[in-house]
Design an enzyme around this catalytic site. Structure first.
Site, PDB file in Angstrom:
ATOM      1  N   ASN A  53       0.795  -1.421  -0.020  1.00 47.47           N
ATOM      2  CA  ASN A  53       0.265  -0.132  -0.471  1.00 47.47           C
ATOM      3  C   ASN A  53       0.635   1.393   0.009  1.00 47.47           C
ATOM      4  OD1 ASN A  53       0.348   1.137   2.730  1.00 47.47           O
ATOM      5  ND2 ASN A  53       0.098  -1.126   3.339  1.00 47.47           N
ATOM      6  N   LYS A 181       0.986  -0.138  16.835  1.00 49.32           N
ATOM      7  CA  LYS A 181       1.690   1.664  16.143  1.00 49.32           C
ATOM      8  C   LYS A 181       0.625   2.201  15.727  1.00 49.32           C
ATOM      9  CE  LYS A 181       2.907   1.403  12.083  1.00 49.32           C
ATOM     10  NZ  LYS A 181       4.404   1.421  10.388  1.00 49.32           N
ATOM     11  N   LYS A 183      -0.648   6.650  14.335  1.00 54.02           N
ATOM     12  CA  LYS A 183      -0.434   7.298  13.241  1.00 54.02           C
ATOM     13  C   LYS A 183       0.062   8.981  13.624  1.00 54.02           C
ATOM     14  CE  LYS A 183       0.194   5.381   9.566  1.00 54.02           C
ATOM     15  NZ  LYS A 183       1.894   4.790   9.021  1.00 54.02           N
ATOM     16  N   ASP A 212       4.443   7.297  13.992  1.00 53.66           N
ATOM     17  CA  ASP A 212       4.787   6.869  12.463  1.00 53.66           C
ATOM     18  C   ASP A 212       4.449   8.315  12.270  1.00 53.66           C
ATOM     19  OD1 ASP A 212       5.855   6.579   9.987  1.00 53.66           O
ATOM     20  OD2 ASP A 212       4.201   5.127   9.418  1.00 53.66           O
ATOM     21  N   GLU A 238       8.997   6.884  14.301  1.00 55.99           N
ATOM     22  CA  GLU A 238       9.346   5.871  12.763  1.00 55.99           C
ATOM     23  C   GLU A 238       9.189   7.640  11.773  1.00 55.99           C
ATOM     24  OE1 GLU A 238       6.910   3.829   9.059  1.00 55.99           O
ATOM     25  OE2 GLU A 238       6.747   2.801  11.253  1.00 55.99           O
ATOM     26  N   GLU A 264      11.577   2.436   4.933  1.00 56.16           N
ATOM     27  CA  GLU A 264      10.680   1.992   3.629  1.00 56.16           C
ATOM     28  C   GLU A 264      10.108   3.026   2.597  1.00 56.16           C
ATOM     29  OE1 GLU A 264       6.003   3.828   5.113  1.00 56.16           O
ATOM     30  OE2 GLU A 264       6.551   3.005   6.671  1.00 56.16           O
ATOM     31  N   ASP A 291      10.884  -2.390   2.619  1.00 57.58           N
ATOM     32  CA  ASP A 291      10.667  -2.885   2.182  1.00 57.58           C
ATOM     33  C   ASP A 291      10.027  -3.756   0.580  1.00 57.58           C
ATOM     34  OD1 ASP A 291       7.332  -4.401   1.150  1.00 57.58           O
ATOM     35  OD2 ASP A 291       6.536  -2.567   1.570  1.00 57.58           O
ATOM     36  N   HIS A 321       7.980  -2.669   5.821  1.00 54.53           N
ATOM     37  CA  HIS A 321       7.257  -2.150   6.370  1.00 54.53           C
ATOM     38  C   HIS A 321       6.121  -2.985   5.330  1.00 54.53           C
ATOM     39  CE1 HIS A 321       4.565  -0.001   2.662  1.00 54.53           C
ATOM     40  NE2 HIS A 321       4.631   1.166   3.725  1.00 54.53           N
ATOM     41  N   GLU A 340       5.407  -5.938   9.776  1.00 59.99           N
ATOM     42  CA  GLU A 340       4.497  -5.160   9.871  1.00 59.99           C
ATOM     43  C   GLU A 340       3.343  -6.006   9.762  1.00 59.99           C
ATOM     44  OE1 GLU A 340       2.963  -0.790   9.388  1.00 59.99           O
ATOM     45  OE2 GLU A 340       4.252  -1.437   7.767  1.00 59.99           O
TER      46      GLU A 340
END
Length: 388
Positions: A53, A181, A183, A212, A238, A264, A291, A321, A340
C-alpha cells in the site's frame, strides 16, 4: 521450463483513512500472476505478487517495459544452471535491461511486484515454503518459523476520537498483538500527545507502542516531537522527516535516545546504503523498514542485506513495511526482526493465511508451498480470477 504469460490487474484498496501525508481514498495496487509451463496436479504452476500500500498500481510500467522483456527473452536464459527452476536473479537482470541507474521511483515498485510473483513460482516449483527455500539457498537451512509481528493502525479518520482510537487498539490486543502502531504528525503536537497518552493508558508500557510520522516533519518539528516523545519510552519513533533527508535523521539522534525507524520509502540498495552511511542510524537500537515489494523485490533486498552486514548491521534489525506474506517469508527464512501487519486494512491483501493465530505479537509460519497465498481464502480467490 518457461514463463508462458504474465498478467497484471489494478485493484482498489481505498479507505477513508489518512496519515500525516496522504489519504487512501483512491489507493490502488497491482496484482500480478506469473504463469509457467510447469504442471502440478493437472494445472500450471502460477506465482502471484502484489505491491504494498501507499504507491498505487504500476500496470502501465509493467505492460510497456518489464513484462515484454521477460516474455521476449530466450526461456533458457531465465532458468538456473541445471534447468530445474526459474532463476529470479536472471529474470531480474532481464527486467532491468536498458534501464539507467538512479531515479528509482515507481519503476522499483513495478519490478518488485513481478519479482514477488517470480519467487512464489520458484518456491512452488521447488515444492517448498518460500521461507524454507530461502533458508536452504542463502542460510543454514534452518528457518525460524516464529516471526514477530506488530499491528499497524491508529490512522486519522473522519470523526475518530480518542475513545475510538482506544477501542481500535484494544481490538488488536484481543487478537494477540502486544505491540501496536499509530500515526502522528497529522495534528498538532499537543493533540498527538493526547492521542498517544490515551493509547498508553491501555497499553501501559511505552515499549508496546510505535508512532509513525510518515516523513511529514521539517527539522524543527522533528526535534520538537523527539523531545516530547522521549518521556514515553516508545518501541520506535518512525520516519520523522523526508526519507531522503539523511541529515535530518542524523541530527535527530542527538535529541532522541530511544529507538527510531525508517527506510520504507527507500527503494534501492544504494539509497539504503546512503541511509546507513549518512543517516546516523544506530545498529544497536534503531530499526530498518525496507520493503522488498516497493524496492525492486527480493533480488535487490538480498543485496541490501549484504550491504548491511558489511556495515555491521544484523538482519534482525530489519522489520519491513507493508504487512504482506512475502516479507513474512523473508523474515522467517533470512532472520529478519519481524514484519508489519495490518489486521483490518487493505484487505484481502493484508493479513495471514487462515488459521494462523497471533500470540504475544508472534505468529508461526504455516507449511504452505510458495509464499502461502493459497492458505488465505479471500485472497487466493481474487488471485485465481486473474490466472484463470
Amino acid at each position: 521450463m518457461r514463463i508462458v504469460e504474465i498478467r497484471e490487474k489494478t485493484c482498489p484498496i481505498s479507505s477513508p483513512i489518512r496519515n500525516a501525508y496522504i489519504d487512501f481514498s483512491k489507493m490502488t495496487l497491482s496484482l500480478v500472476a506469473v504463469i509457467t509451463d510447469v504442471i502440478r496436479d493437472g494445472k500450471p504452476v502460477v506465482g502471484y505478487g502484489f505491491n504494498s500500500n501507499g504507491r498505487y498500481g504500476q500496470g502501465n510500467l509493467m505492460r510497456e517495459r518489464f513484462i515484454p522483456r521477460v516474455l521476449e527473452a530466450d526461456p533458457e536464459s531465465l532458468v538456473n544452471a541445471d534447468g530445474s527452476n526459474l532463476d529470479p536473479h536472471k529474470i531480474w537482470d532481464c527486467m532491468f535491461r536498458n534501464e539507467k541507474p538512479g531515479g528509482h521511483g515507481e519503476r522499483s515498485v513495478a519490478m518488485g511486484t513481478i519479482d514477488m510473483a517470480v519467487w512464489d513460482a520458484v518456491a512452488k516449483i521447488a515444492n517448498k515454503p518460500l521461507y524454507q527455500h530461502l533458508a536452504d539457498e542463502y542460510g543454514d537451512g534452518k528457518p525460524n518459523r516464529e516471526v514477530f509481528v506488530y499491528a499497524a493502525g491508529g490512522y486519522y479518520y473522519p470523526g475518530k476520537d480518542d475513545t475510538m482510537l482506544q477501542n481500535e487498539m484494544r481490538s488488536y490486543l484481543e487478537r494477540g498483538y502486544s505491540v501496536v502502531k499509530m500515526k502522528i504528525g497529522g495534528a498538532s503536537l499537543a493533540e498527538d500527545q493526547r492521542r498517544i497518552e490515551s493509547v498508553l493508558s491501555i497499553l501501559g508500557d511505552g515499549q508496546r507502542l510505535c508512532v509513525d510520522a510518515n516523513g511529514r516533519f521539517d527539522m524543527d518539528t522533528a526535534v520538537a516531537y523527539a523531545k516530547a516523545l522521549d518521556q514515553y519510552n516508545l518501541f520506535w519513533y518512525e520516519e520523522a522527516g523526508d526519507p531522503l533527508d539523511y541529515e535530518l535523521q542524523a541530527v535527530l539522534r542527538s535529541y532522541y535516545r530511544n529507538p527510531m525507524a525508517t527506510g520504507e520509502n527507500l527503494f534501492s540498495m544504494q539509497d539504503a546504503r546512503n541511509l546507513i552511511r549518512y543517516g546516523g542510524m544506530r545498529a544497536d537500537r534503531d530499526w530498518l523498514q525496507f520493503d522488498c515489494a516497493l524496492s525492486y523485490g527480493l533480488v535487490e533486498y538480498l543485496r541490501t542485506l549484504d550491504m548491511l552486514r558489511e556495515h555491521g548491521w544484523s538482519p534482525s534489525r530489519c522489520i519491513p513495511h507493508g504487512g504482506h506474506q512475502m516479507s513474512l517469508n523473508i523474515a522467517a527464512g533470512l532472520g529478519l526482526g519481524g514484519n508489519e501487519s495490518y489486521p483490518d486494512l487493505f484487505q484481502p491483501f493484508g493479513g495471514f493465511p487462515d488459521g494462523v493465530e497471533v500470540k504475544d505479537s508472534r505468529i508461526v509460519m504455516p507449511e504452505l508451498p510458495g509464499i502461502g497465498f493459497e492458505g488465505k481464502s479471500n485472497l487466493i480467490s481474487v488471485m485465481q480470477e486473474l490466472s484463470a
